[in-house]
Design a protein around this motif. Structure first.
Motif, PDB file in Angstrom:
ATOM      1  N   GLY A 101     -16.283  10.802  -3.324  1.00  0.00           N
ATOM      2  CA  GLY A 101     -16.013  10.099  -4.573  1.00  0.00           C
ATOM      3  C   GLY A 101     -14.529   9.895  -4.813  1.00  0.00           C
ATOM      4  N   TRP A 102     -13.737  10.905  -4.467  1.00  0.00           N
ATOM      5  CA  TRP A 102     -12.280  10.773  -4.596  1.00  0.00           C
ATOM      6  C   TRP A 102     -11.775   9.647  -3.704  1.00  0.00           C
ATOM      7  N   ALA A 103     -12.251   9.603  -2.471  1.00  0.00           N
ATOM      8  CA  ALA A 103     -11.820   8.554  -1.543  1.00  0.00           C
ATOM      9  C   ALA A 103     -12.226   7.172  -2.046  1.00  0.00           C
ATOM     10  N   ALA A 107      -9.655   4.029  -2.788  1.00  0.00           N
ATOM     11  CA  ALA A 107      -9.694   2.938  -1.818  1.00  0.00           C
ATOM     12  C   ALA A 107     -10.077   1.655  -2.550  1.00  0.00           C
ATOM     13  N   GLY A 108      -9.771   0.544  -1.934  1.00  0.00           N
ATOM     14  CA  GLY A 108     -10.131  -0.745  -2.507  1.00  0.00           C
ATOM     15  C   GLY A 108     -10.376  -1.748  -1.411  1.00  0.00           C
ATOM     16  N   PRO A 109     -10.793  -2.965  -1.765  1.00  0.00           N
ATOM     17  CA  PRO A 109     -10.988  -3.995  -0.746  1.00  0.00           C
ATOM     18  C   PRO A 109      -9.718  -4.178   0.088  1.00  0.00           C
ATOM     19  N   GLY A 110      -9.877  -4.146   1.390  1.00  0.00           N
ATOM     20  CA  GLY A 110      -8.733  -4.277   2.275  1.00  0.00           C
ATOM     21  C   GLY A 110      -8.073  -2.970   2.647  1.00  0.00           C
ATOM     22  N   ALA A 128     -17.982   2.955   2.901  1.00  0.00           N
ATOM     23  CA  ALA A 128     -18.333   1.589   3.277  1.00  0.00           C
ATOM     24  C   ALA A 128     -19.346   0.995   2.307  1.00  0.00           C
ATOM     25  N   ASP A 129     -20.251   1.826   1.817  1.00  0.00           N
ATOM     26  CA  ASP A 129     -21.290   1.367   0.893  1.00  0.00           C
ATOM     27  C   ASP A 129     -20.723   1.034  -0.482  1.00  0.00           C
ATOM     28  N   GLU A 130     -19.778   1.836  -0.965  1.00  0.00           N
ATOM     29  CA  GLU A 130     -19.306   1.699  -2.339  1.00  0.00           C
ATOM     30  C   GLU A 130     -17.981   0.956  -2.482  1.00  0.00           C
ATOM     31  N   VAL A 131     -17.312   0.689  -1.370  1.00  0.00           N
ATOM     32  CA  VAL A 131     -16.053  -0.065  -1.437  1.00  0.00           C
ATOM     33  C   VAL A 131     -16.159  -1.262  -0.490  1.00  0.00           C
ATOM     34  N   PRO A 132     -16.856  -2.312  -0.920  1.00  0.00           N
ATOM     35  CA  PRO A 132     -16.975  -3.499  -0.068  1.00  0.00           C
ATOM     36  C   PRO A 132     -15.588  -4.047   0.275  1.00  0.00           C
ATOM     37  N   GLY A 133     -15.394  -4.371   1.519  1.00  0.00           N
ATOM     38  CA  GLY A 133     -14.115  -4.916   1.941  1.00  0.00           C
ATOM     39  C   GLY A 133     -13.153  -3.883   2.491  1.00  0.00           C
ATOM     40  N   ALA A 134     -13.442  -2.597   2.282  1.00  0.00           N
ATOM     41  CA  ALA A 134     -12.603  -1.555   2.889  1.00  0.00           C
ATOM     42  C   ALA A 134     -12.831  -1.548   4.398  1.00  0.00           C
ATOM     43  N   ARG A 135     -11.780  -1.279   5.134  1.00  0.00           N
ATOM     44  CA  ARG A 135     -11.883  -1.189   6.598  1.00  0.00           C
ATOM     45  C   ARG A 135     -11.975   0.291   6.949  1.00  0.00           C
ATOM     46  N   GLY A 174       0.554   4.974  11.100  1.00  0.00           N
ATOM     47  CA  GLY A 174       1.430   4.451  10.070  1.00  0.00           C
ATOM     48  C   GLY A 174       0.861   3.331   9.228  1.00  0.00           C
ATOM     49  N   THR A 175      -0.452   3.051   9.361  1.00  0.00           N
ATOM     50  CA  THR A 175      -1.044   1.910   8.643  1.00  0.00           C
ATOM     51  C   THR A 175      -2.184   2.303   7.702  1.00  0.00           C
ATOM     52  N   VAL A 176      -2.593   3.553   7.707  1.00  0.00           N
ATOM     53  CA  VAL A 176      -3.796   3.977   6.986  1.00  0.00           C
ATOM     54  C   VAL A 176      -3.477   4.281   5.520  1.00  0.00           C
ATOM     55  N   ASP A 177      -4.369   3.882   4.627  1.00  0.00           N
ATOM     56  CA  ASP A 177      -4.186   4.119   3.197  1.00  0.00           C
ATOM     57  C   ASP A 177      -4.783   5.451   2.745  1.00  0.00           C
ATOM     58  N   VAL A 178      -5.956   5.792   3.285  1.00  0.00           N
ATOM     59  CA  VAL A 178      -6.647   7.018   2.873  1.00  0.00           C
ATOM     60  C   VAL A 178      -7.236   7.698   4.111  1.00  0.00           C
TER      61      VAL A 178
END
Length: 278
Positions: A101-103, A107-110, A128-135, A174-178
């Motif tokens: 849930g924290w993640a 996180a957001g789309p993209g 992936a299920d709860e944040v459509p567009g997240a990679r 060096g590119t990851v958000d979470v």
């Protein structure tokens, strides 16, 4: 023909005597599984056939021997997703839903999200299920667990790889958000205190981590720092007795800020979050 209430009552008593933590719940869940229904619909069932009762008795005996409930039903629910589980993979716990849930909240789309030590793929699938567009990317070392993750993440768009979390995703440095991780964190000396469901059935690779239980977290602190962009976020689960020692691993590196520990719904220390210093 036997009434469901009588079966569940007798089974719950057997499970209680065997030390099962949730005897009534598990007894009802197993009968619902045998009958192809849900626990909430059991009161609508009038009678259980002798054949179904015999099948139920076998499953109750296996649960009384402390085989995990989810291994018997083949299913574990995690937030809003269903997971296939069985021998060879760590059964996801409800407490880990808080980390997921924290993640999801951060996180957001993209967003680029990496789940290390993914096991069954629970956290990765939930994000992936709860944040459509997240990679979403995930990695698992253990071959049997990887096979379960492959099954659970099929069709989700998650980039699943087999490998060591200590060296995974060089292409994402060096590119990851979470970054999320539910690493092994049980001290080897705590073997006897681990519930039989975990000790005897979960992969030991997913449970034990050196003399103090922090070996994997030390590796995680280093690898996550390389994967994340400056200001990126790390969240990982730990044992309830590691509410001070687990965050201290991050603090000692000098590479993390906003290091914070979080409690679960029972008030126990459960997971740590931090931001990579800019």
């Amino acid at each position: 023909m036997i009434r469901p209430r009588e079966l569940v009552s007798g089974a719950a008593a057997r499970l209680r005597e065997s030390g099962v933590a949730s005897p009534e719940h598990d007894a009802a869940e197993l009968l619902a599984h045998v009958l192809g229904t849900t626990r909430s619909r059991l009161p609508l069932v009038d009678d259980v056939s002798d054949a179904a009762a015999g099948e139920y008795d076998v499953l109750v005996a296996r649960r009384a021997a402390r085989e995990p409930l989810q291994h018997l039903t083949g299913v574990a629910w995690f937030r809003h997703v269903e997971l296939a589980v069985g021998p060879g993979v760590f059964v996801p716990r409800p407490e880990t839903e808080l980390l997921a849930g924290w993640a999801i909240e951060h996180a957001g789309p993209g967003s680029v999200v990496v789940d290390l030590c993914t096991g069954s793929g629970a956290v990765a699938k939930a994000v992936a299920d709860e944040v459509p567009g997240a990679r979403v990317h995930a990695v698992e070392l253990d071959e049997p667990a990887y096979a379960w993750a492959e099954r659970n993440l099929a069709g989700t768009g998650v980039d699943l790889r087999q490998g060591d979390f200590a060296t995974a995703f060089d292409d994402l440095l060096g590119t990851v958000d979470v970054v999320t991780c539910n690493p092994p964190y049980i001290p080897l000396e705590a073997w006897e205190s681990v519930a039989p469901e975990a000790r005897d059935h979960d992969p030991h690779l997913a449970l034990f981590s050196g003399a103090d239980g922090l070996d994997a977290i030390r590796v995680l602190a280093h690898r996550a720092a390389r994967l994340l962009r400056p200001g990126g976020l790390l969240g990982f689960e730990h044992a309830d007795v590691q509410g001070e020692s687990a965050p201290a691993v991050l603090t000692a590196t000098g590479r993390w800020v906003d290091v914070r520990d979080h409690h679960d719904l029972a008030g126990r220390a459960r997971f740590t979050t931090a931001r990579l210093a800019r």
